[in-house]
Write a protein that holds these residues in place. Structure first.
Motif, PDB file in Angstrom:
ATOM      1  N   LEU A 209       0.826  -1.211   0.000  1.00 36.81           N
ATOM      2  CA  LEU A 209       0.000   0.000   0.000  1.00 36.81           C
ATOM      3  C   LEU A 209       0.856   1.255   0.000  1.00 36.81           C
ATOM      4  N   LYS A 210       0.444   2.251  -0.796  1.00 32.98           N
ATOM      5  CA  LYS A 210       1.084   3.566  -0.751  1.00 32.98           C
ATOM      6  C   LYS A 210       0.349   4.402   0.293  1.00 32.98           C
ATOM      7  N   ILE A 211       0.964   4.597   1.436  1.00 38.68           N
ATOM      8  CA  ILE A 211       0.311   5.217   2.587  1.00 38.68           C
ATOM      9  C   ILE A 211       0.366   6.738   2.436  1.00 38.68           C
ATOM     10  N   THR A 212      -0.784   7.334   2.145  1.00 35.75           N
ATOM     11  CA  THR A 212      -0.825   8.771   1.862  1.00 35.75           C
ATOM     12  C   THR A 212      -1.890   9.522   2.652  1.00 35.75           C
ATOM     13  N   ILE A 217      -3.153   4.792   7.139  1.00 37.19           N
ATOM     14  CA  ILE A 217      -2.452   4.385   8.366  1.00 37.19           C
ATOM     15  C   ILE A 217      -3.221   3.276   9.063  1.00 37.19           C
ATOM     16  N   ALA A 218      -4.535   3.461   9.196  1.00 39.72           N
ATOM     17  CA  ALA A 218      -5.372   2.451   9.855  1.00 39.72           C
ATOM     18  C   ALA A 218      -5.357   1.137   9.089  1.00 39.72           C
ATOM     19  N   ILE A 219      -5.405   1.220   7.763  1.00 40.74           N
ATOM     20  CA  ILE A 219      -5.369   0.007   6.941  1.00 40.74           C
ATOM     21  C   ILE A 219      -4.034  -0.709   7.113  1.00 40.74           C
ATOM     22  N   ALA A 220      -2.938   0.060   7.103  1.00 35.32           N
ATOM     23  CA  ALA A 220      -1.612  -0.531   7.266  1.00 35.32           C
ATOM     24  C   ALA A 220      -1.463  -1.216   8.615  1.00 35.32           C
TER      25      ALA A 220
END
Length: 233
Positions: A209-212, A217-220
């Protein structure tokens, strides 16, 4: 294999993180107990122990990174200042790598969930075929919209979501980046393709995932929790 290839790694962390909010660039946000940038550096260092790692940061945030990284266990790396666009940051990273580098992997720092398997798979693809660009098949439906606002359905089977790390022969990519910047350069593959290099897709990962955004953040965190639970089973 990696020891013979004199592999270089450029971790691009030059963004300001405006979509994340909060004033701190997204590459410094904590996920799973450590900053995204720390996680990305250490994943490459453990997967490719002999690789030279260059981290490209906004010049104004280099001192902040030195203070932050001192609180964590971070693999050896070189820090250089980035530029106005991602293009300029990658170019700075390429110029910071030694001349004897044979292959270079360029990775977005905020793709901090990239797995060791993906890195190895991409490197093998680059060695065998001359380049490696991770990609996944989209699961959503898509429509294209023209300047008049007219929209039509697009065949998603013909589309691919592009990820990093993207891996190329070092000298060829360095020469490709010696061109003038063009707004159409959205990643390393687009720069390499303009220079005439062949772009080969390899299998990416949905968890890469590209955390943007704050939602990312929650998904990661959820992905890491799931992975940890399955490792312990």
């Amino acid at each position: 294999m990696e020891e013979r290839l004199n592999t270089g790694v450029i971790i691009v962390a030059g963004g300001s993180g405006t979509r994340m909010g909060g004033g701190i660039p997204k590459q410094f946000r904590i996920v799973g107990g450590e900053p995204l940038l720390v996680r990305s550096i250490n994943t490459f260092a453990t997967t490719l122990p002999s690789a030279r790692i260059v981290v490209v940061l906004p010049e104004a945030w280099i001192d902040f990174w030195r203070d932050l990284s001192a609180r964590f266990t971070v693999a050896r790396h070189t820090t250089v200042a980035g530029g106005r666009q991602r293009f300029h940051s990658v170019k700075a990273g390429l110029e910071a790598l030694p001349e004897d580098t044979r292959f270079v992997a360029v990775h977005d720092a905020v793709r901090a969930l990239c797995s060791k398997k993906l890195i190895i798979r991409a490197l093998q693809c680059a060695v065998e075929h001359g380049s490696a660009v991770p990609a996944i098949v989209p699961v959503d439906s898509f429509r294209t919209v023209d300047p008049r606002g007219i929209n039509i359905v697009t065949d998603r089977n013909a589309l691919r979501i592009i990820q990093t790390p993207q891996i190329f022969p070092f000298e060829e990519l360095r020469q490709a980046y010696r061109t003038e910047y063009d707004p159409s350069f959205t990643d390393d593959a687009s720069v390499a393709e303009r220079a005439g290099m062949k772009i080969v897709l390899c299998e990416g990962e949905r968890s890469n995932l590209k955390i943007t955004t704050p939602e990312d953040i929650a998904i990661a965190e959820s992905i890491l929790e799931y992975q940890n639970e399955n490792i312990s089973v």
